[in-house]
Design an enzyme around this catalytic site. Sequence first.
Site, PDB file in Angstrom:
ATOM      1  N   GLY A  47       0.771  -1.303  -0.185  1.00 38.61           N
ATOM      2  CA  GLY A  47       0.226  -0.195   0.049  1.00 38.61           C
ATOM      3  C   GLY A  47       1.259   1.081  -0.529  1.00 38.61           C
ATOM      4  CD  GLU A 118      13.158  -8.117   2.806  1.00 37.55           C
ATOM      5  OE1 GLU A 118      11.770  -8.499   2.659  1.00 37.55           O
ATOM      6  OE2 GLU A 118      14.354  -7.719   2.988  1.00 37.55           O
TER       7      GLU A 118
END
Lengths: 231, 231
Positions: A47, A118
């Site tokens: 997000g 990641e």
Amino acid sequence: MTSHDNHAFKPIATVDLAIFSLSPAGLSVLLVRRANAPFSGDWALPGGWIHIDEDADLEAAARRVLKEKTGVETPYLEQLQTTGSRSRDPRGWSISIVYIALLSADDVAERQGGMAAEAEWRMIEGEGVGCPIAFDHAALLKEAVGRIRSKVEYSSLPGHLLPVHFTLSELQSVYETLLGRKLDKSAFRKRMAEADFLEPVEGEMRRASNRPAQVFRLKDTRSLALFDRTI
Amino acid sequence: MTSHDNHAFKPIATVDLAIFSLSPAGLSVLLVRRANAPFSGDWALPGGWIHIDEDADLEAAARRVLKEKTGVETPYLEQLQTTGSRSRDPRGWSISIVYIALLSADDVAERQGGMAAEAEWRMIEGEGVGCPIAFDHAALLKEAVGRIRSKVEYSSLPGHLLPVHFTLSELQSVYETLLGRKLDKSAFRKRMAEADFLEPVEGEMRRASNRPAQVFRLKDTRSLALFDRTI
DNA sequence: TAACTTAGTTGAATATTTACACTAAGGTTC
DNA sequence: GAACCTTAGTGTAAATATTCAACTAAGTTA
């Protein structure tokens, strides 16, 4: 505006995405590892903040976040819900506008390189992933998974997770995986024909050591077709 | 969080409500006249800022706004959608979280006094009201009306607009009004029985100059029952 | 060329829906 | 008070849809 204008509340507002793709055993969701506090080091739904200068509207912000994390530009995207409360972020009253994105298996295969570091695909088991995730994202993910499982019953949703080209048997198999039950072949094909969201790729056949199968594609990759009844 | 933390965007954020009730000819929505700029003097959906000190979460904010405008405390309430863009409010990038509320006819009748001044019920004609309304509220209202009409097909929604006590014929009549078509009585009653969201009010009968009718009420006024199929 | 595998279709048995008629229970009229 | 009117609530036969399973089709492999 009113007397509230002077202390008009401006919340922390993010756009968060539940990005789904298909793995052989079922649905997977993309999680990213947080680099900073709060919840530093924890996994979370991808997000980001709205960029007031860059994003014309909420959906544009969602598309930007999606592109940053996956490289994909044209997914199926739908708004899920908005949560907001005093307690969900330790930094204060915050709002999250949550979108669901469905990635075609072609996108996932091609853009392995474009993926953010990641970031990781996690299998959905039951209502979520097997590990704790940051903020209230477990609850958001549960809602997202619920919406998806529900829509499999009465929409073309599974077609948006497959590669661009697929056969009816492959499509049926995805429905069966997501529903967790077997479907009748003839009834399945009748529903697909009625819903009228597939078009044959003329001349394209999937060949194996048996009868070749017609290859299909979605008529519209940006919207779901809804059935009159459940599948 | 990330490098964006320094210029974390804080949008203007309001909670807006599409509050519906039943008038004899169909659905009505509550509009309020704006007292201040922008759109001063125009009609708009009722709404307001989130009160960081008062409201624990978004739904609490929606309930507070509803109570301020109508006096009603226990409506059916559901989140519709969130819109946000650079252009929807001349004061800058703004977000609106929109809720749908359904008022029981009893609430409307009782709380005539509790209504905010400069508030007015407007008939829904087609996709909205007949007059222009502020901001992008016409588009929001259109979405809300679409959602309601859609849910009439497969849920107990119309039951939440009736008085607390009603007969099956009255309920059928509301379904027919909202759908714009006649329904078969026996099929209708079968659906209602299957969906199992009504309970008879023991001993209560609606009396007129003909056979008395059993009076029913909703088992749960806070949630919708969903049907397996369309009505 | 026979066997095998998956694609795609067909059809009979069963369940559901639809349309409409029927019975039930009051009040109203004469 | 008996005939009649109106709306409540139920029953049923015909039409439609679903289910289940067998069937045919079209390729590869042995």
